[in-house]
Design an enzyme around this catalytic site. Structure first.
Site, PDB file in Angstrom:
ATOM      1  N   HIS A 120       0.850  -1.092  -0.048  1.00  0.00           N
ATOM      2  CA  HIS A 120      -0.182   0.134  -0.174  1.00  0.00           C
ATOM      3  C   HIS A 120       0.477   1.308   0.116  1.00  0.00           C
ATOM      4  O   HIS A 120       2.649   0.915   0.573  1.00  0.00           O
ATOM      5  CB  HIS A 120      -0.775   0.022   1.209  1.00  0.00           C
ATOM      6  CG  HIS A 120      -2.046   0.643   1.365  1.00  0.00           C
ATOM      7  ND1 HIS A 120      -1.629   1.908   1.852  1.00  0.00           N
ATOM      8  CD2 HIS A 120      -3.232   1.412   1.464  1.00  0.00           C
ATOM      9  CE1 HIS A 120      -2.703   3.379   1.669  1.00  0.00           C
ATOM     10  NE2 HIS A 120      -3.474   2.227   1.553  1.00  0.00           N
ATOM     11  N   ASP A 197       3.152  -4.423   8.205  1.00  0.00           N
ATOM     12  CA  ASP A 197       2.059  -3.147   7.889  1.00  0.00           C
ATOM     13  C   ASP A 197       0.944  -3.732   8.107  1.00  0.00           C
ATOM     14  O   ASP A 197       0.799  -5.019   7.549  1.00  0.00           O
ATOM     15  CB  ASP A 197       2.261  -2.754   5.950  1.00  0.00           C
ATOM     16  CG  ASP A 197       0.528  -1.906   6.216  1.00  0.00           C
ATOM     17  OD1 ASP A 197       0.406  -2.112   6.839  1.00  0.00           O
ATOM     18  OD2 ASP A 197       0.558  -1.923   4.937  1.00  0.00           O
ATOM     19  N   GLN A 200      -4.275  -4.463   7.649  1.00  0.00           N
ATOM     20  CA  GLN A 200      -5.534  -5.486   7.107  1.00  0.00           C
ATOM     21  C   GLN A 200      -5.760  -6.855   7.967  1.00  0.00           C
ATOM     22  O   GLN A 200      -6.144  -6.519   8.343  1.00  0.00           O
ATOM     23  CB  GLN A 200      -5.227  -5.944   5.504  1.00  0.00           C
ATOM     24  CG  GLN A 200      -5.435  -4.583   4.695  1.00  0.00           C
ATOM     25  CD  GLN A 200      -7.141  -4.528   4.684  1.00  0.00           C
ATOM     26  OE1 GLN A 200      -7.767  -4.891   4.907  1.00  0.00           O
ATOM     27  NE2 GLN A 200      -6.978  -3.127   4.039  1.00  0.00           N
ATOM     28  N   LYS A 223      -9.856   0.600  10.328  1.00  0.00           N
ATOM     29  CA  LYS A 223     -10.498  -1.053   9.942  1.00  0.00           C
ATOM     30  C   LYS A 223     -10.680  -2.162  11.078  1.00  0.00           C
ATOM     31  O   LYS A 223     -11.047  -2.877  11.098  1.00  0.00           O
ATOM     32  CB  LYS A 223      -9.364  -1.232  10.002  1.00  0.00           C
ATOM     33  CG  LYS A 223      -8.467  -0.128   8.114  1.00  0.00           C
ATOM     34  CD  LYS A 223      -7.796  -0.575   7.288  1.00  0.00           C
ATOM     35  CE  LYS A 223      -6.508  -0.027   6.787  1.00  0.00           C
ATOM     36  NZ  LYS A 223      -7.468   0.606   5.796  1.00  0.00           N
ATOM     37  N   CYS A 359      -4.842   2.653  -3.458  1.00  0.00           N
ATOM     38  CA  CYS A 359      -3.582   3.244  -2.986  1.00  0.00           C
ATOM     39  C   CYS A 359      -2.547   1.080  -3.301  1.00  0.00           C
ATOM     40  O   CYS A 359      -1.709   1.885  -2.169  1.00  0.00           O
ATOM     41  CB  CYS A 359      -3.854   3.686  -1.399  1.00  0.00           C
ATOM     42  SG  CYS A 359      -5.310   4.572  -1.311  1.00  0.00           S
TER      43      CYS A 359
HETATM   44  N1  PMP Z   1      -1.767  -0.741   4.667  1.00  0.00           N
HETATM   45  C1  PMP Z   1      -2.829  -0.858   4.257  1.00  0.00           C
HETATM   46  C2  PMP Z   1      -2.907  -2.288   3.896  1.00  0.00           C
HETATM   47  C3  PMP Z   1      -4.118  -0.493   4.098  1.00  0.00           C
HETATM   48  O1  PMP Z   1      -4.759  -1.205   3.514  1.00  0.00           O
HETATM   49  C4  PMP Z   1      -4.092   0.826   4.800  1.00  0.00           C
HETATM   50  C5  PMP Z   1      -4.961   1.668   3.967  1.00  0.00           C
HETATM   51  N2  PMP Z   1      -5.961   1.405   3.645  1.00  0.00           N
HETATM   52  C6  PMP Z   1      -2.842   1.187   5.063  1.00  0.00           C
HETATM   53  C7  PMP Z   1      -1.802   0.452   5.474  1.00  0.00           C
HETATM   54  C8  PMP Z   1      -2.972   2.871   5.275  1.00  0.00           C
HETATM   55  O2  PMP Z   1      -3.776   2.979   6.804  1.00  0.00           O
HETATM   56  P1  PMP Z   1      -4.639   4.496   6.980  1.00  0.00           P
HETATM   57  O3  PMP Z   1      -5.074   5.158   5.442  1.00  0.00           O
HETATM   58  O4  PMP Z   1      -5.797   4.685   7.826  1.00  0.00           O
HETATM   59  O5  PMP Z   1      -3.092   5.408   7.834  1.00  0.00           O
END
Ligand code: PMP
Length: 401
Positions: A120, A197, A200, A223, A359
């Protein structure tokens, strides 16, 4: 097969969304909230908001207690022993930026940072920009055909110049657990730091970070059925001790005059300014709620729904899944159909799914795609939601094919 969710009624927004004609299938972007969290926020705001770690008065003491209780609950959710290893941030993205600035001094020119092809943007751009600032090399681990980080290729790419490995636990596009044990072992063998990370992965039950053995682990509350505006950075004691202070302001300082200062260690030294107090307290309430459920029942329900989603998608002509999703979500494209057209027709029918690059622009580009549709599931979804989705998909495909 009928798959009712026993927890659906605990999430008032699901019924509200249904009254608005919406079927919510975008929990990987953000999850709906349990009543227990809404009650905790109302209780905090209705009974006396107060700043934490500062005030000697009763409301301040109560807020501080509730705030620190959440730190303890997070440490239990992650199984990390001491709650002093949990830093609250404003989201996963701020936690990654904290790391990329806080660790900057550790790197020498030509050192290597290893990430993977499926990251991401939140776990790519902070490292990419650090590499550009400091003349470091960003190494990108390739994926196997099924969408897993290629462990064999990693064995060649993670080497003596690797100073840090930062990889995702569960891809937000491909929906598969990544081979972290092997990757982290390869990094450790080279003396490199490891960042996971967990944005998820953390959603699908308590973690055992002591067994995983990573140096840092990052996730967002929103999440995990918690409030937005709150992130968590876990760091092993020794790993946190290598971080330089990044953001400066109230409560992170030990002593200062006009010209110089000394700072607190983690966690408070990395929580400059007023933290998201209500959000952190709310996250504690969400964790209490999750802890009150039978984790095996939740996992079984999510697995059943995922299987139905996957099978239903594969049964439709021209549908191509991205990777080999094994839980929580499935991303797909349909031969000859632009994902934006399909997304438009799904949206018109009240189906709330995500369309686009998720993203992860480099990943989508490497798959030769401009975008894809992602359906993602929460514990409150049921087979009726999937039926509505598939009916809408069939209608859309009939129009477009
Ligand atoms: N890493 C992953 C795998 C994600 O899915 C996300 C959120 N879509 C993020 C990082 C970033 O999270 P946030 O936008 O809440 O900072």
């Amino acid at each position: 097969m009928l798959l009712p969710s026993p927890w659906r009624a605990d999430f008032p927004a699901i019924a509200a969304l249904q009254r608005q004609g919406q079927t919510y299938l975008d929990s990987a972007a953000t999850a709906q909230k349990p009543q227990a969290l809404i009650d905790a926020l109302t209780h905090y705001y209705a009974n006396g908001a107060a700043n934490v770690h500062r005030a000697q008065h009763l409301p301040g003491a109560l807020a501080t207690q509730a705030f620190e209780d959440t730190r303890h609950k997070v440490s239990q959710w992650l199984n990390v022993g001491s709650s002093g290893q949990i830093v609250f941030t404003h989201g996963a993205t701020s936690a990654f930026n904290l790391l990329a600035y806080g660790l900057e001094h550790v790197f020498e020119p030509d050192d290597e940072i290893v990430i993977s092809a499926l990251e991401h943007h939140a776990n790519l751009l902070p490292w990419q920009q650090l590499a550009l600032r400091r003349g470091l090399k960003l190494v990108v681990l390739p994926l196997t055909e099924t969408g897993l980080i290629d462990v064999e290729a990693a064995a060649c790419l993670i080497g003596p110049r690797t100073r840090l490995l930062a990889v995702s636990q569960l891809s937000n596009v491909l929906g598969a657990w990544q081979p972290l044990t092997e990757l982290l072992a390869q990094a450790r063998a080279q003396g490199a730091m490891t960042v996971v990370d967990g944005a998820q992965g953390v959603v699908h039950g308590g973690q055992d970070l002591q067994a995983l053995g990573c140096d840092f682990y990052v996730f967002s509350s929103h999440k995990l059925y918690g409030p937005d505006g709150v992130g968590v950075l876990y760091g092993r004691h020794q790993a946190l001790a290598t971080l330089r202070h990044w953001q400066f302001g109230g409560e992170m300082v030990l002593q200062t005059n006009y010209y110089e200062a000394t700072f607190r260690p983690a966690p408070l030294g990395f929580e400059a300014g007023t933290p998201p107090i209500a959000g952190v307290i709310g996250l504690g309430a969400s964790l209490d709620y999750l802890n009150s459920l039978d984790p095996l029942a939740v996992a079984k329900h999510e697995a059943g729904l995922h299987q139905a989603l996957r099978e239903g998608l594969l049964a439709r002509e021209g549908v191509q899944l991205l990777g080999s999703p094994e839980l929580a979500l499935a991303s797909f494209v349909v031969d000859g159909i632009h994902n934006a057209d399909l997304a438009h027709l799904l949206t018109e029918q009240g189906i709330a799914v995500r369309a686009g690059h998720h993203c992860a622009i480099p990943l989508l580009k490497s798959l030769g795609l401009a975008g894809a549709i992602r359906v993602s599931l929460g514990m409150y979804n049921d087979s009726d939601d999937l039926e509505r989705f598939f009916n809408a998909l069939d209608q859309a495909l009939e129009l477009l094919q």
